[in-house]
Write an enzyme that holds these catalytic residues in place. Sequence first.
Site, PDB file in Angstrom:
ATOM      1  CB  VAL A 171      -1.148   0.089   1.270  1.00  0.00           C
ATOM      2  CG1 VAL A 171      -1.748   1.267   1.286  1.00  0.00           C
ATOM      3  CG2 VAL A 171      -2.015  -1.257   1.244  1.00  0.00           C
ATOM      4  CD  GLU A 192     -13.798   5.491   3.787  1.00  0.00           C
ATOM      5  OE1 GLU A 192     -14.471   6.289   3.672  1.00  0.00           O
ATOM      6  OE2 GLU A 192     -14.248   4.265   3.743  1.00  0.00           O
ATOM      7  CB  ILE A 239     -16.271   0.636  -0.596  1.00  0.00           C
ATOM      8  CG1 ILE A 239     -16.187  -0.849  -1.889  1.00  0.00           C
ATOM      9  CG2 ILE A 239     -17.750   0.984  -0.636  1.00  0.00           C
ATOM     10  CD1 ILE A 239     -16.896  -1.864  -1.098  1.00  0.00           C
ATOM     11  CE  LYS A 298      -6.487  -4.929   7.569  1.00  0.00           C
ATOM     12  NZ  LYS A 298      -6.305  -4.932   6.056  1.00  0.00           N
ATOM     13  CD  GLU A 316      -4.094  -7.982   6.505  1.00  0.00           C
ATOM     14  OE1 GLU A 316      -3.619  -7.531   7.259  1.00  0.00           O
ATOM     15  OE2 GLU A 316      -4.785  -7.639   5.451  1.00  0.00           O
ATOM     16  CE  LYS A 366     -10.467  -5.114   6.036  1.00  0.00           C
ATOM     17  NZ  LYS A 366     -10.329  -5.980   4.791  1.00  0.00           N
ATOM     18  N   GLY A 388      -5.621  -4.796  -2.240  1.00  0.00           N
ATOM     19  CA  GLY A 388      -4.655  -4.623  -3.258  1.00  0.00           C
ATOM     20  C   GLY A 388      -4.205  -3.174  -3.190  1.00  0.00           C
ATOM     21  N   GLY A 434      -0.824  -9.668  -3.517  1.00  0.00           N
ATOM     22  CA  GLY A 434      -0.826  -8.529  -2.456  1.00  0.00           C
ATOM     23  C   GLY A 434      -2.366  -8.330  -1.738  1.00  0.00           C
TER      24      GLY A 434
HETATM   25  N1  HSE Z   1      -6.254  -8.585   3.714  1.00  0.00           N
HETATM   26  C1  HSE Z   1      -7.111  -7.659   3.502  1.00  0.00           C
HETATM   27  C2  HSE Z   1      -8.217  -8.449   2.613  1.00  0.00           C
HETATM   28  C3  HSE Z   1      -6.482  -6.652   2.769  1.00  0.00           C
HETATM   29  O1  HSE Z   1      -7.961  -9.465   2.032  1.00  0.00           O
HETATM   30  O2  HSE Z   1      -9.415  -7.843   2.349  1.00  0.00           O
HETATM   31  C4  HSE Z   1      -7.582  -5.440   2.877  1.00  0.00           C
HETATM   32  O3  HSE Z   1      -7.948  -4.925   4.006  1.00  0.00           O
END
Ligand code: HSE
Length: 414
Positions: free
Chosen positions: A15, A121, A128, A97, A182, A197, A294, A179
């Site tokens: 990221v 965000e 989103i 998160k 985690e 989340k 991603g 990517g």
């Molecule tokens: N590992 C997380 C997912 C990355 O796959 O949603 C994005 O938060």
Amino acid sequence: MKQKLNIGLFGFGCVGKGLYDVLEHTHGLKANIARICVKDKNKERPVPASYFTFDKYEILNDETINVIVELIDDADAAFEIVSYALRKGKAVVSANKKMIAEHFEELLELQKQFDVPFLYEGAACASIPVIRNLEEYYDNDLLNSIEGIVNGSTNFILTKMYNEGKDYAEVLAEAQQLGFAESNPALDVEGFDARYKLSLLAAHAFGLFIKPDQIFKYGINNISDSDIRYAKEKGFKIKLVAHARKIGKSLGIWVIPRFIPANHALYNIDFEYNGVSVEGVFSDKQFFSGKGAGSFPTASAVLSDISAISYHYQYEYKKTQQEASLNYEPNILMKLYCRFPSSIPVSSLPFESIEQSFNSPELNYVIGNVNLDTLNSSRLLDRDDVFFIQAGDEVDIRNTNEFVEESEVFEIAF
Ligand code: HSE
């Protein structure tokens, strides 16, 4: 007036690198990356070495840096960086998160005490804009529920298993290569990431700060080909769904794989896409979808937060004042499918009532009602030869005894 932003970036992984590239192509935003703090001294990086430091205080104590963008993996180190920066009066953007969900109330206090923006965000559903919508657009709307696919990796895995008949381990490796996952993919497949989340989304939708470990979660790591075959036969897909629903003065909240029928909004949300449905008392249902994992999709949310900081935007957590009497309720009764080996007697499954049972040499399953709080303490959750899937929309919150049937209840013709 727009503020000129001098950014101190922490982390240059998937990221962080994405944000660097996105900023290079963004005109109109007066923001530049001044320094980047990274851990690994020996890694080759496609940016001049003069950008990098290995000492966090070189950035945190630099008075010319007014925004910290935290994009590292380690949640404990991230909390140290973020809380230090907020205390120094610097605005902070994060996509972590786990760190936010675990320290929500402390972070809220720091924002209030030092009157600095802290935006995240990118921490939920990547591209989103769901948090800002909950905060601003639904600021006064009475929300009944928020539900969705909030983890891209598990959705990618489930899609590839369903569409291409691929093996679980093979597609998990693919999600890692792309990517999406985690660095510890157990966080994705065991449902931890979705739970973090959901805790963030529930805070903005309902004003309730629920510690992640209070939220029931069950991941997809024990799924087998027979569950996929069963879903296909019945015309369903399987998706990992995060759900928070208000019933009376109670809030039920959980993460669980669910059979999704073809007429459901989440049915066509595939690969690394996420989809979130918000249901308000007056607005009824709205649906948002977009890439949920991603480099660039997450960087785009981080960029939007940086831009929001340039015009002094802060979350106000409006729902915390409005929903003061809402209580978290773990006693949720729902209909589940359970696939189990014949060595386990049906009587030792945690069902309150059974509607159907099926036995054959290839597959044993039962469908019936289970209390999630009871299931949470069952050792069967950890067995890799047992798998639970939500098999219907109806939920009942035990202590209110109010039965809820969603408007789009679907028929399950087993
Ligand atoms: N590992 C997380 C997912 C990355 O796959 O949603 C994005 O938060």
